[in-house]
Design a protein around this motif. Structure first.
Motif, PDB file in Angstrom:
ATOM      1  N   GLY A 238     -11.191 -22.482 -17.269  1.00  0.00           N
ATOM      2  CA  GLY A 238     -11.351 -23.515 -16.094  1.00  0.00           C
ATOM      3  C   GLY A 238     -10.436 -23.361 -14.978  1.00  0.00           C
ATOM      4  O   GLY A 238     -10.455 -24.001 -14.030  1.00  0.00           O
ATOM      5  N   GLY A 239      -9.486 -22.516 -15.115  1.00  0.00           N
ATOM      6  CA  GLY A 239      -8.412 -22.283 -14.394  1.00  0.00           C
ATOM      7  C   GLY A 239      -8.987 -21.291 -13.176  1.00  0.00           C
ATOM      8  O   GLY A 239      -9.779 -20.628 -13.407  1.00  0.00           O
ATOM      9  N   ARG A 240      -8.595 -21.645 -12.111  1.00  0.00           N
ATOM     10  CA  ARG A 240      -8.908 -20.839 -10.864  1.00  0.00           C
ATOM     11  C   ARG A 240      -7.539 -19.853 -10.145  1.00  0.00           C
ATOM     12  O   ARG A 240      -6.543 -20.465 -10.333  1.00  0.00           O
ATOM     13  CB  ARG A 240      -9.165 -21.665  -9.641  1.00  0.00           C
ATOM     14  CG  ARG A 240     -10.278 -22.319  -9.971  1.00  0.00           C
ATOM     15  CD  ARG A 240     -10.832 -23.255  -8.815  1.00  0.00           C
ATOM     16  NE  ARG A 240     -10.204 -24.656  -9.011  1.00  0.00           N
ATOM     17  CZ  ARG A 240      -9.712 -25.353  -7.910  1.00  0.00           C
ATOM     18  NH1 ARG A 240     -10.234 -25.122  -6.780  1.00  0.00           N
ATOM     19  NH2 ARG A 240      -8.734 -26.278  -8.196  1.00  0.00           N
ATOM     20  N   LEU A 241      -7.754 -18.712 -10.347  1.00  0.00           N
ATOM     21  CA  LEU A 241      -6.801 -17.691  -9.656  1.00  0.00           C
ATOM     22  C   LEU A 241      -7.316 -17.237  -8.395  1.00  0.00           C
ATOM     23  O   LEU A 241      -8.330 -16.886  -8.031  1.00  0.00           O
ATOM     24  CB  LEU A 241      -6.621 -16.322 -10.754  1.00  0.00           C
ATOM     25  CG  LEU A 241      -6.264 -16.869 -12.147  1.00  0.00           C
ATOM     26  CD1 LEU A 241      -6.328 -15.753 -12.949  1.00  0.00           C
ATOM     27  CD2 LEU A 241      -5.029 -17.772 -12.367  1.00  0.00           C
ATOM     28  N   LYS A 242      -6.340 -17.452  -7.552  1.00  0.00           N
ATOM     29  CA  LYS A 242      -6.540 -17.156  -5.922  1.00  0.00           C
ATOM     30  C   LYS A 242      -6.225 -15.672  -5.619  1.00  0.00           C
ATOM     31  O   LYS A 242      -6.940 -14.918  -4.957  1.00  0.00           O
ATOM     32  CB  LYS A 242      -5.477 -18.067  -5.123  1.00  0.00           C
ATOM     33  CG  LYS A 242      -5.629 -17.908  -3.761  1.00  0.00           C
ATOM     34  CD  LYS A 242      -4.439 -18.509  -2.945  1.00  0.00           C
ATOM     35  CE  LYS A 242      -4.407 -20.063  -3.119  1.00  0.00           C
ATOM     36  NZ  LYS A 242      -3.434 -20.717  -2.092  1.00  0.00           N
ATOM     37  N   LEU A 243      -5.240 -14.997  -6.348  1.00  0.00           N
ATOM     38  CA  LEU A 243      -4.895 -13.940  -6.300  1.00  0.00           C
ATOM     39  C   LEU A 243      -3.832 -13.163  -7.513  1.00  0.00           C
ATOM     40  O   LEU A 243      -3.174 -14.088  -7.807  1.00  0.00           O
ATOM     41  CB  LEU A 243      -3.932 -14.041  -4.823  1.00  0.00           C
ATOM     42  CG  LEU A 243      -3.262 -12.551  -4.373  1.00  0.00           C
ATOM     43  CD1 LEU A 243      -4.484 -11.678  -3.947  1.00  0.00           C
ATOM     44  CD2 LEU A 243      -2.337 -12.979  -3.275  1.00  0.00           C
ATOM     45  N   VAL A 244      -3.994 -12.005  -7.589  1.00  0.00           N
ATOM     46  CA  VAL A 244      -3.007 -11.177  -8.413  1.00  0.00           C
ATOM     47  C   VAL A 244      -1.981 -10.444  -7.550  1.00  0.00           C
ATOM     48  O   VAL A 244      -2.613  -9.517  -7.107  1.00  0.00           O
ATOM     49  CB  VAL A 244      -3.511 -10.757  -9.637  1.00  0.00           C
ATOM     50  CG1 VAL A 244      -2.466 -10.101 -10.691  1.00  0.00           C
ATOM     51  CG2 VAL A 244      -4.321 -11.843 -10.356  1.00  0.00           C
ATOM     52  N   GLN A 245      -0.691 -10.517  -7.607  1.00  0.00           N
ATOM     53  CA  GLN A 245       0.055  -9.623  -6.895  1.00  0.00           C
ATOM     54  C   GLN A 245       0.522  -8.739  -7.997  1.00  0.00           C
ATOM     55  O   GLN A 245       1.589  -9.212  -8.867  1.00  0.00           O
ATOM     56  CB  GLN A 245       1.410 -10.412  -6.432  1.00  0.00           C
ATOM     57  CG  GLN A 245       1.041 -11.413  -5.111  1.00  0.00           C
ATOM     58  CD  GLN A 245       2.119 -12.397  -4.792  1.00  0.00           C
ATOM     59  OE1 GLN A 245       3.128 -12.508  -5.550  1.00  0.00           O
ATOM     60  NE2 GLN A 245       2.168 -12.778  -3.843  1.00  0.00           N
ATOM     61  N   ILE A 246       0.109  -7.305  -7.950  1.00  0.00           N
ATOM     62  CA  ILE A 246       0.738  -6.396  -8.788  1.00  0.00           C
ATOM     63  C   ILE A 246       1.649  -5.814  -7.995  1.00  0.00           C
ATOM     64  O   ILE A 246       1.651  -5.278  -6.766  1.00  0.00           O
ATOM     65  CB  ILE A 246      -0.169  -5.393  -9.083  1.00  0.00           C
ATOM     66  CG1 ILE A 246      -1.492  -6.065  -9.639  1.00  0.00           C
ATOM     67  CG2 ILE A 246       0.175  -4.276  -9.921  1.00  0.00           C
ATOM     68  CD1 ILE A 246      -1.438  -6.176 -11.218  1.00  0.00           C
ATOM     69  N   TYR A 247       2.991  -5.799  -8.408  1.00  0.00           N
ATOM     70  CA  TYR A 247       4.010  -4.994  -7.680  1.00  0.00           C
ATOM     71  C   TYR A 247       4.952  -4.335  -8.989  1.00  0.00           C
ATOM     72  O   TYR A 247       4.871  -4.425 -10.106  1.00  0.00           O
ATOM     73  CB  TYR A 247       4.922  -5.706  -6.931  1.00  0.00           C
ATOM     74  CG  TYR A 247       5.620  -7.080  -7.607  1.00  0.00           C
ATOM     75  CD1 TYR A 247       4.824  -7.948  -8.181  1.00  0.00           C
ATOM     76  CD2 TYR A 247       6.948  -7.218  -7.205  1.00  0.00           C
ATOM     77  CE1 TYR A 247       5.555  -9.310  -8.700  1.00  0.00           C
ATOM     78  CE2 TYR A 247       7.508  -8.255  -7.859  1.00  0.00           C
ATOM     79  CZ  TYR A 247       6.956  -9.409  -8.482  1.00  0.00           C
ATOM     80  OH  TYR A 247       7.757 -10.412  -8.853  1.00  0.00           O
ATOM     81  N   THR A 248       5.888  -3.569  -8.514  1.00  0.00           N
ATOM     82  CA  THR A 248       7.088  -2.770  -9.386  1.00  0.00           C
ATOM     83  C   THR A 248       8.486  -3.057  -8.815  1.00  0.00           C
ATOM     84  O   THR A 248       8.689  -3.829  -7.796  1.00  0.00           O
ATOM     85  CB  THR A 248       6.621  -1.468  -9.509  1.00  0.00           C
ATOM     86  OG1 THR A 248       7.158  -0.609 -10.393  1.00  0.00           O
ATOM     87  CG2 THR A 248       6.561  -0.717  -8.247  1.00  0.00           C
ATOM     88  N   VAL A 249       9.322  -2.430  -9.493  1.00  0.00           N
ATOM     89  CA  VAL A 249      10.572  -2.852  -9.008  1.00  0.00           C
ATOM     90  C   VAL A 249      10.907  -2.172  -7.596  1.00  0.00           C
ATOM     91  O   VAL A 249      10.526  -0.821  -7.391  1.00  0.00           O
ATOM     92  CB  VAL A 249      11.304  -1.928  -9.996  1.00  0.00           C
ATOM     93  CG1 VAL A 249      13.094  -2.259  -9.661  1.00  0.00           C
ATOM     94  CG2 VAL A 249      11.123  -2.616 -11.639  1.00  0.00           C
ATOM     95  N   ALA A 250      11.532  -2.591  -6.938  1.00  0.00           N
ATOM     96  CA  ALA A 250      11.675  -2.407  -5.444  1.00  0.00           C
ATOM     97  C   ALA A 250      13.075  -2.005  -4.966  1.00  0.00           C
ATOM     98  O   ALA A 250      13.473  -1.132  -4.325  1.00  0.00           O
ATOM     99  CB  ALA A 250      11.103  -3.184  -4.428  1.00  0.00           C
ATOM    100  N   ARG A 251      13.898  -2.923  -5.790  1.00  0.00           N
ATOM    101  CA  ARG A 251      15.544  -2.612  -5.858  1.00  0.00           C
ATOM    102  C   ARG A 251      16.202  -2.228  -7.217  1.00  0.00           C
ATOM    103  O   ARG A 251      15.543  -2.487  -8.055  1.00  0.00           O
ATOM    104  CB  ARG A 251      16.081  -3.942  -5.024  1.00  0.00           C
ATOM    105  CG  ARG A 251      15.649  -4.183  -3.854  1.00  0.00           C
ATOM    106  CD  ARG A 251      15.686  -5.563  -3.442  1.00  0.00           C
ATOM    107  NE  ARG A 251      14.619  -6.178  -3.723  1.00  0.00           N
ATOM    108  CZ  ARG A 251      14.176  -7.434  -3.989  1.00  0.00           C
ATOM    109  NH1 ARG A 251      15.342  -8.145  -4.522  1.00  0.00           N
ATOM    110  NH2 ARG A 251      13.154  -7.959  -4.214  1.00  0.00           N
ATOM    111  N   GLN A 252      17.270  -1.921  -7.089  1.00  0.00           N
ATOM    112  CA  GLN A 252      17.884  -1.519  -8.317  1.00  0.00           C
ATOM    113  C   GLN A 252      18.184  -2.842  -9.299  1.00  0.00           C
ATOM    114  O   GLN A 252      18.720  -3.511  -8.814  1.00  0.00           O
ATOM    115  CB  GLN A 252      19.227  -1.184  -8.086  1.00  0.00           C
ATOM    116  CG  GLN A 252      20.278  -0.501  -9.109  1.00  0.00           C
ATOM    117  CD  GLN A 252      19.425   0.365  -9.999  1.00  0.00           C
ATOM    118  OE1 GLN A 252      18.976   1.334  -9.742  1.00  0.00           O
ATOM    119  NE2 GLN A 252      19.337   0.273 -11.459  1.00  0.00           N
TER     120      GLN A 252
END
Ligand code: SF4
Length: 289
Positions: A238-252
């Motif tokens: 019953g949980g609602r998920l608006k969005l998944v942000q998939i990202y990776t390392v951008a900085r050291q």
């Protein structure tokens, strides 16, 4: 495709003489995010292998001084809403379409929900936002979801709901073993999953998921399948998920054995999650590799 501008890699927590408030051009906010650091002591209940916080140097500030924080926030709002920020060398090359204030983000050098007066500070910042007539500006909580079960945090989350708030909850593993490899914490994975599920039953959540190479290896297919299963478990409860942000390392990051995924790997992972978990996915790339 969201692009990485030079400013996107300059997330300084310090701005001029401020102790608690700093402006950031945020990829995920698509504009300016005013960061509020509730953990100036740099203490966190996770020890993520990709964390940007430099804990090898001593924290200059140990406690949140609420009056000073609110004063800094008011000054920062003047700086941004007057347009003076665009004359600052750090922001003068920001393109026109990103010259907008998107949110106040509770984030900083640790887990913001561990701050003991979490509900009170949300209330005070929301009040300041109302006083300035900025109802459209979001309040974003960037969190590892480890403390949602605490009453003080639940009160804070309810205040976020009433004030154009959005919760960005970290989930970047499908199994306890990978969770421990990445987050290095005493808090059990199941507690985080239970907290995310309970919070998502009350309001839709944004899930933020950073994936990377660890000692040269991207997450395995089995780990990504398990991650998708966890997203599906939340929704089946019953949980609602608006969005998944998939990202990776951008900085050291702090740890040298951590490296970004390639653009193609981010794309493949995002496509898999979007089709198997049936949630919208946004993707954010690392440096060109
Ligand atoms: S939860 Fe955030 S602040 Fe804490 S270790 Fe992880 S990345 Fe760093």
């Amino acid at each position: 495709m969201p692009t990485t501008l030079p400013q996107h890699t300059q997330h300084s927590r310090r701005y001029e003489q401020n102790k608690f408030v700093y402006p950031v051009l945020s990829r995920r906010s698509r504009g300016i995010s005013i960061g509020i650091n509730l953990n100036p002591d740099k203490v966190c209940n996770f020890d993520c292998i990709y964390c940007q916080v430099n804990r090898r140097s001593e924290a200059e500030t140990r406690f949140v001084e609420t009056d000073r924080l609110l004063h800094e926030l008011g000054d920062m709002l003047d700086f941004v809403t007057s347009g003076d920020i665009w004359h600052d060398p750090q922001f003068e090359s920001v393109p026109e379409h990103l010259r907008r204030l998107n949110d106040f983000a509770f984030s900083g050098d640790g887990e913001p929900t561990t701050f003991r007066n979490f509900d009170a500070i949300i209330d005070q910042v929301a009040q300041l936002k109302r006083d300035r007539g900025l109802q459209n500006v979001k309040l974003v909580l960037i969190t590892n979801a480890s403390m949602f079960h605490r009453p003080v945090v639940q009160r804070g989350l309810a205040l976020l709901d009433q004030n154009n708030g959005e919760i960005w909850a970290k989930l970047e593993a499908g199994t306890e073993a990978y969770y421990q490899l990445v987050e290095r914490t005493k808090i059990p994975f199941q507690q985080v999953l239970d907290n995310i599920t309970a919070a998502a039953q009350v309001r839709p959540l944004v899930i933020q998921s950073l994936f990377m190479r660890v000692n040269g290896d991207p997450p395995s297919d089995a780990e990504i399948d398990a991650f998708i299963e966890r997203l599906n478990d939340i929704q089946a409860s019953g949980g609602r998920l608006k969005l998944v942000q998939i990202y990776t390392v951008a900085r050291q990051p702090a740890e040298s054995f951590v490296a970004p995924l390639t653009h193609a790997e981010v794309d493949a992972l995002a496509a898999r999650v979007e089709s198997a978990a049936r949630v919208p996915v946004e993707r954010y790339y690392g440096p060109d590799v």
